[in-house]
Design a protein around this motif. Structure first.
Motif, mmCIF file in Angstrom:
data_model
loop_
_atom_site.group_PDB
_atom_site.id
_atom_site.type_symbol
_atom_site.label_atom_id
_atom_site.label_comp_id
_atom_site.label_asym_id
_atom_site.label_seq_id
_atom_site.Cartn_x
_atom_site.Cartn_y
_atom_site.Cartn_z
ATOM 1 N N PHE A 299 12.817 -6.998 8.734
ATOM 2 C CA PHE A 299 11.373 -7.213 8.776
ATOM 3 C C PHE A 299 10.666 -5.973 8.232
ATOM 4 C CE2 PHE A 299 13.426 -9.438 12.269
ATOM 5 C CZ PHE A 299 12.988 -10.735 12.069
ATOM 6 N N ARG A 300 9.581 -6.210 7.486
ATOM 7 C CA ARG A 300 8.760 -5.093 7.023
ATOM 8 C C ARG A 300 7.348 -5.596 6.729
ATOM 9 N NH1 ARG A 300 12.351 -5.586 2.212
ATOM 10 N NH2 ARG A 300 11.141 -6.248 0.398
ATOM 11 N N PRO A 301 6.359 -4.723 6.787
ATOM 12 C CA PRO A 301 4.983 -5.166 6.530
ATOM 13 C C PRO A 301 4.779 -5.462 5.046
ATOM 14 C CG PRO A 301 5.043 -2.792 6.867
ATOM 15 C CD PRO A 301 6.422 -3.301 7.175
ATOM 16 N N PRO A 302 3.841 -6.344 4.717
ATOM 17 C CA PRO A 302 3.567 -6.660 3.310
ATOM 18 C C PRO A 302 2.771 -5.568 2.619
ATOM 19 C CG PRO A 302 2.092 -7.911 4.724
ATOM 20 C CD PRO A 302 3.032 -7.166 5.634
ATOM 21 N N ASP A 303 2.991 -5.431 1.329
ATOM 22 C CA ASP A 303 2.283 -4.462 0.489
ATOM 23 C C ASP A 303 1.173 -5.213 -0.254
ATOM 24 O OD1 ASP A 303 1.435 -2.704 -1.463
ATOM 25 O OD2 ASP A 303 3.343 -2.644 -2.532
ATOM 26 N N TYR A 304 -0.087 -4.868 0.031
ATOM 27 C CA TYR A 304 -1.205 -5.600 -0.562
ATOM 28 C C TYR A 304 -1.366 -5.328 -2.059
ATOM 29 C CZ TYR A 304 -2.723 -7.016 4.087
ATOM 30 O OH TYR A 304 -2.792 -7.567 5.343
ATOM 31 N N GLU A 305 -0.805 -4.234 -2.562
ATOM 32 C CA GLU A 305 -0.850 -4.010 -4.007
ATOM 33 C C GLU A 305 0.059 -5.020 -4.707
ATOM 34 O OE1 GLU A 305 -0.353 -0.414 -7.326
ATOM 35 O OE2 GLU A 305 0.187 -0.059 -5.218
#
Length: 385
Positions: A299-305
């Motif tokens: 699991f990892r947070p999404p990158d908005y770029e």
């Protein structure tokens, strides 16, 4: 309705990926589920085969222009209708108990509302319905006392995790996302992505549009908006986490900090069967996760770029009113133009942002206003960039 008799099912969108998985569930449970009506947008040959296999007497074709050539494919005892009127007639069949809505886009909105008014339970596999007309669909379902059973794997997971827990105990929900096929590619690589690459998903077998949406995470943006309506949660209580294996379909966090998850292999048959048989359960079409095998869950947070479409969806949800409908319509057209090689992959969020910034949305739009804004958005999205 007693669970001891067959449920009569109407399937809107029988020839797409959701439809084909629904047919697998129906074949597995012929003693519990009876297909009484089917619809497809344009693939009338496959639709006729489905009618023959399941002895269905009512069918509808979304593309009315194909009706003259399609009619000869069906046996004389099948009533074939077409267009919005045909879909609506199918969704309100007196004998139907549940309508599974798997047609893509806004064309399913009016047939779904008609089914709700007719007192049918709805298995909802069309994100756009709640994104476009969430307030109207939810209000109608509450007023008529019908079930809205979420068939997207993420929302179905949340639905299952929440059973037995009052909403007052819910803190937030966390939607999982595979991150698509370019999650580990350098950002510069996205400038050269082709439609062929963007329609190959590493985990799921889906149609071209939703596979591209997975790569941009516009699909997760649509699911955020859908979760807002289904579970009555504001944006601050909706999160997304990247989970490459697609085994955990979503999390529910309760106010005491406990987190519940629903796990199954990445196949839509699990969620579809849960909805169609609800509240009963039966052996599934496919084997479940085998914990005797060695595997890991990441699991990892999404990158908005990387996932600009996801940030635009959050913005649209915060804005409210017609903004989610604008997001949806702009994305549909941008993806279609990308698949037709009119736009680059990174132009998809640019088109969405342009439409969100350039169209005046109503704060509390009527259904007719939403449909008008949807059409206006599509016109603008076809001509920009």
């Amino acid at each position: 309705m007693s669970s001891s008799r067959c449920k009569n099912v109407v399937l809107l969108g029988a020839t797409g990926s959701i439809g084909s998985n629904t047919l697998r569930v129906l074949r597995q449970h012929r003693d519990k589920l009876n297909l009484v009506g089917v619809a497809a947008r344009a693939n009338y040959k496959e639709l006729a085969q489905i009618c023959a296999e399941f002895e269905v007497k009512h069918a509808a074709l979304g593309d009315a222009s194909l009706y003259p050539e399609a009619k000869s494919e069906f046996s004389s005892d099948v009533k074939l209708t077409c267009g919005q009127e045909g879909l609506t007639e199918l969704s309100t069949l007196p004998e139907a108990d549940i309508v599974l809505v798997a047609v893509v886009g806004a064309c399913g909105l009016r047939p779904t509302l008609a089914a709700i008014e007719a007192g049918k339970d709805i298995a909802l596999a069309n994100k756009e319905l709640l994104v476009l007309g969430g307030a109207h669909v939810i209000e109608a379902a509450k007023r008529k006392g019908v079930r809205l059973l979420p068939t997207d794997s993420e929302h179905n997971a949340i639905f299952q995790c929440l059973e037995g827990h009052p909403r007052s105990q819910l803190d937030k929900v966390i939607l999982t996302a595979s991150g698509g096929q370019f999650r580990d590619k350098p950002l510069d690589y996205l400038k050269q992505v082709t439609p062929d690459e963007a329609t190959r998903h590493p985990n799921w077998s889906m149609g071209p549009k939703i596979t591209v949406d997975s790569a941009t995470m516009a699909n997760k943006g649509l699911e955020l908006i859908e979760a807002h309506w289904l579970f009555g949660l504001e944006p601050a209580r909706l999160e997304v986490v990247i989970h490459p294996q697609s085994v955990v379909h979503s999390f529910v966090q309760l106010i005491d900090g406990s987190i519940l998850a629903q796990l199954s292999p990445p196949s839509m048959t699990f969620a579809i069967q849960h909805c169609l048989l609800y509240p009963d359960r039966a052996p599934g079409v496919e084997s479940s996760t085998d914990f005797k095998e060695v595997f890991s869950l990441d699991f990892r947070p999404p990158d908005y770029e990387r996932y600009a479409c996801l940030k635009l969806a959050y913005d649209a949800l915060e804005t409210g009113g017609a903004a989610p409908a604008i997001f949806n319509a702009a994305n549909e057209i941008a993806v279609d133009r990308f698949l037709n090689k009119e736009l680059g992959f990174l132009d998809i969020p640019r088109v969405i942002g342009h439409c969100l910034g350039g169209i005046a949305g109503k704060s509390s739009p009527t259904l007719d206003q939403l449909i008008s804004i949807d059409a206006e958005t599509r016109t603008i999205a076809r001509s920009c960039y």
